[in-house]
Scaffold this motif. Structure first.
Motif, PDB file in Angstrom:
ATOM      1  N   ARG A 201      30.054 -21.003  28.798  1.00 57.78           N
ATOM      2  CA  ARG A 201      30.792 -22.187  29.229  1.00 57.78           C
ATOM      3  C   ARG A 201      31.280 -22.989  28.029  1.00 57.78           C
ATOM      4  N   ILE A 202      30.467 -23.059  26.985  1.00 58.91           N
ATOM      5  CA  ILE A 202      30.912 -23.749  25.775  1.00 58.91           C
ATOM      6  C   ILE A 202      32.132 -23.043  25.184  1.00 58.91           C
ATOM      7  N   PHE A 203      32.072 -21.710  25.179  1.00 63.01           N
ATOM      8  CA  PHE A 203      33.184 -20.950  24.614  1.00 63.01           C
ATOM      9  C   PHE A 203      34.467 -21.131  25.428  1.00 63.01           C
ATOM     10  N   THR A 204      34.367 -21.065  26.737  1.00 57.34           N
ATOM     11  CA  THR A 204      35.565 -21.126  27.584  1.00 57.34           C
ATOM     12  C   THR A 204      36.065 -22.551  27.820  1.00 57.34           C
ATOM     13  N   ARG A 205      35.153 -23.537  27.878  1.00 56.10           N
ATOM     14  CA  ARG A 205      35.549 -24.903  28.226  1.00 56.10           C
ATOM     15  C   ARG A 205      35.725 -25.817  27.012  1.00 56.10           C
ATOM     16  N   VAL A 206      35.089 -25.488  25.888  1.00 56.98           N
ATOM     17  CA  VAL A 206      35.147 -26.367  24.722  1.00 56.98           C
ATOM     18  C   VAL A 206      35.937 -25.732  23.581  1.00 56.98           C
ATOM     19  N   ILE A 207      35.596 -24.487  23.243  1.00 54.03           N
ATOM     20  CA  ILE A 207      36.192 -23.853  22.060  1.00 54.03           C
ATOM     21  C   ILE A 207      37.617 -23.377  22.325  1.00 54.03           C
ATOM     22  N   LEU A 208      37.812 -22.581  23.383  1.00 54.35           N
ATOM     23  CA  LEU A 208      39.142 -22.003  23.627  1.00 54.35           C
ATOM     24  C   LEU A 208      40.240 -23.047  23.806  1.00 54.35           C
ATOM     25  N   PRO A 209      40.017 -24.166  24.529  1.00 54.26           N
ATOM     26  CA  PRO A 209      41.102 -25.161  24.632  1.00 54.26           C
ATOM     27  C   PRO A 209      41.532 -25.764  23.295  1.00 54.26           C
ATOM     28  N   LEU A 210      40.676 -25.700  22.280  1.00 53.84           N
ATOM     29  CA  LEU A 210      41.016 -26.234  20.965  1.00 53.84           C
ATOM     30  C   LEU A 210      41.658 -25.189  20.052  1.00 53.84           C
ATOM     31  N   CYS A 211      41.716 -23.943  20.519  1.00 52.64           N
ATOM     32  CA  CYS A 211      42.194 -22.843  19.668  1.00 52.64           C
ATOM     33  C   CYS A 211      43.624 -22.425  19.998  1.00 52.64           C
ATOM     34  N   GLY A 212      44.431 -23.336  20.513  1.00 54.12           N
ATOM     35  CA  GLY A 212      45.805 -22.981  20.843  1.00 54.12           C
ATOM     36  C   GLY A 212      46.617 -22.462  19.673  1.00 54.12           C
ATOM     37  N   PRO A 213      46.674 -23.183  18.532  1.00 57.91           N
ATOM     38  CA  PRO A 213      47.476 -22.689  17.394  1.00 57.91           C
ATOM     39  C   PRO A 213      47.040 -21.332  16.853  1.00 57.91           C
ATOM     40  N   PRO A 214      45.750 -21.096  16.558  1.00 60.46           N
ATOM     41  CA  PRO A 214      45.397 -19.760  16.048  1.00 60.46           C
ATOM     42  C   PRO A 214      45.576 -18.659  17.085  1.00 60.46           C
ATOM     43  N   LEU A 215      45.366 -18.957  18.362  1.00 60.26           N
ATOM     44  CA  LEU A 215      45.592 -17.943  19.393  1.00 60.26           C
ATOM     45  C   LEU A 215      47.068 -17.572  19.476  1.00 60.26           C
ATOM     46  N   ALA A 216      47.946 -18.573  19.352  1.00 61.29           N
ATOM     47  CA  ALA A 216      49.379 -18.276  19.368  1.00 61.29           C
ATOM     48  C   ALA A 216      49.776 -17.447  18.156  1.00 61.29           C
ATOM     49  N   THR A 217      49.238 -17.782  16.998  1.00 60.51           N
ATOM     50  CA  THR A 217      49.536 -17.007  15.792  1.00 60.51           C
ATOM     51  C   THR A 217      49.031 -15.577  15.921  1.00 60.51           C
ATOM     52  N   LEU A 218      47.803 -15.430  16.379  1.00 56.76           N
ATOM     53  CA  LEU A 218      47.252 -14.083  16.561  1.00 56.76           C
ATOM     54  C   LEU A 218      48.031 -13.299  17.607  1.00 56.76           C
ATOM     55  N   GLY A 219      48.456 -13.970  18.679  1.00 55.92           N
ATOM     56  CA  GLY A 219      49.231 -13.287  19.703  1.00 55.92           C
ATOM     57  C   GLY A 219      50.561 -12.785  19.180  1.00 55.92           C
ATOM     58  N   ILE A 220      51.250 -13.614  18.395  1.00 56.59           N
ATOM     59  CA  ILE A 220      52.543 -13.197  17.842  1.00 56.59           C
ATOM     60  C   ILE A 220      52.373 -12.015  16.899  1.00 56.59           C
TER      61      ILE A 220
END
Length: 296
Positions: A201-220
Motif C-alpha cells: 500500500r505504501i508503494f502504490t499509494r505513496v511512492i508511485l503517485p510521486l514518481c510521475g516524472p521518472p516513470l514518464a522518462t522510463l516509459g519514453i
C-alpha cells in the motif's frame, strides 16, 4: 555602485543618478550561443527532413546524382506500396503489443525493485545494487547469445513471450527509479507505516503517485528502444506472423539485387510517428525529470 558619503565631503554631480552600463561582450556572446544552437538544430533535423521528403520521391529521383532536396514529382506511391505489399496491420499490431508489454513491465517491475533498493533494508542489498550498476557497463551484444540460448531452451523461439520476457526489467530502469525514490523523504513512509499501511500500500499509494516524472522518462526510453528493436526480433521471430515493423520493413524493402529506398523511407516515417506522438504527450514530465535529477 556604492558611494561612500561622509560628513564634510562633496558628492560629484551626477554620481548618484548614474545608472550601471551594460557589459559589452554579453550580447555578442549570447548571439554566438544562439548561432551554435541553431546550427546544431539544423544538423540534427536535416536527416529526418531528408527522410520525410525522400518518402515522396520516386525511386529514380532518389538515386539521382547529384541528389535533389525537394521532390520534383511528389508521389504517394511509396506509401501505397508500403500498405499494399506489407501486411501492415499485422506487423504494426506485433510491434505495438511487444512495445506496450515491455514498457508496462519496466514501469511496474523497475519501480518495485527501485523502491526495495532505495527504502527497504534486507540482506544483500548493497551487493544487488552493485550488480545492477555492473550490468549497466555490460554491452548488450555480450549477453545476446546466452540470452538466445536460454530462450531457445525454454521453447520460446518464435513466440510473443520470447520477444517480451527478456526485456521486462532493465538495469537502467532500476537505477533510474532507485535514484529518484531515494530522494523522497523517509518521513512519508514512516507516517504511512504508523497509520498501519503495509509495504504494498505504501508503494502504490505513496511512492508511485510521486514518481510521475521518472516513470514518464522510463516509459519514453523503453518504448523507443522496444519499438525500434531490430536484431532480437529478427532472430527470435522466425515466421512472418511474428514479424515486427522494423524487421518486416527491412526484409521487404531490401531485395537480392537492389534496395527500395523510397519504400524504406516511407516505412521509417510511419515507424517513428508513434514515438513522436508519445514524446509530445509526455514531454512535460520528461523535461521535469531531467531538470530535477539530483535535487533532494
Amino acid at each position: 555602485m556604492t558611494v561612500d558619503v561622509r560628513p564634510g565631503t562633496e558628492v560629484p554631480a551626477g554620481t548618484l543618478d548614474a545608472e550601471p552600463q551594460p557589459a559589452g561582450p554579453r550580447p555578442r556572446r549570447a548571439t554566438w550561443v544562439y548561432v551554435v544552437l541553431a546550427v546544431g538544430l539544423v544538423v540534427t533535423l536535416a536527416p529526418f527532413l531528408w527522410m520525410l521528403l525522400g518518402s515522396f520521391k520516386p525511386e529514380a529521383e532518389l538515386q539521382r546524382v547529384p541528389p535533389t532536396w525537394w521532390p520534383e514529382a511528389p508521389t504517394l506511391g511509396n506509401y501505397r506500396e508500403l500498405f499494399d505489399r506489407l501486411n501492415f496491420p499485422r506487423f504494426f499490431a506485433n510491434s505495438a503489443l511487444v512495445a506496450v508489454a515491455v514498457t508496462a513491465g519496466n514501469l511496474v517491475f523497475c519501480s518495485m525493485v527501485g523502491y526495495a533498493l532505495a527504502k527497504l533494508d534486507f540482506a544483500g542489498k548493497r551487493l544487488l545494487f552493485g550488480l545492477v550498476l555492473g550490468m549497466l557497463m555490460v554491452p548488450g551484444v555480450v549477453t545476446f547469445v546466452p540470452l538466445f540460448v536460454l530462450v531457445s531452451n525454454l521453447g520460446l523461439v518464435n513466440t510473443y513471450p520470447g520477444l517480451i520476457l527478456p526485456f521486462l526489467v532493465t538495469p537502467l530502469g532500476v537505477f533510474l527509479m532507485r535514484q529518484f525514490i531515494a530522494s523522497l523523504p523517509d518521513e512519508l513512509i514512516e507516517a504511512a507505516r504508523i497509520d498501519g499501511a503495509g509495504e504494498w500500500r505504501i508503494f502504490t499509494r505513496v511512492i508511485l503517485p510521486l514518481c510521475g516524472p521518472p516513470l514518464a522518462t522510463l516509459g519514453i526510453l523503453t518504448f523507443l528502444h522496444s519499438w525500434n528493436n531490430f536484431l532480437w526480433p529478427l532472430v527470435v521471430a522466425q515466421s512472418e506472423d511474428k514479424y515486427t515493423l522494423p524487421v518486416a520493413l527491412a526484409l521487404y524493402s531490401v531485395g537480392q539485387n537492389a534496395t527500395r529506398y523510397g519504400l524504406l523511407m516511407a516505412g521509417a516515417v510511419v515507424v517513428i510517428l508513434p514515438v513522436i506522438a508519445l514524446f509530445i504527450a509526455l514531454q512535460r514530465y520528461f523535461v521535469q525529470s531531467v531538470a530535477t535529477t539530483g535535487i533532494k
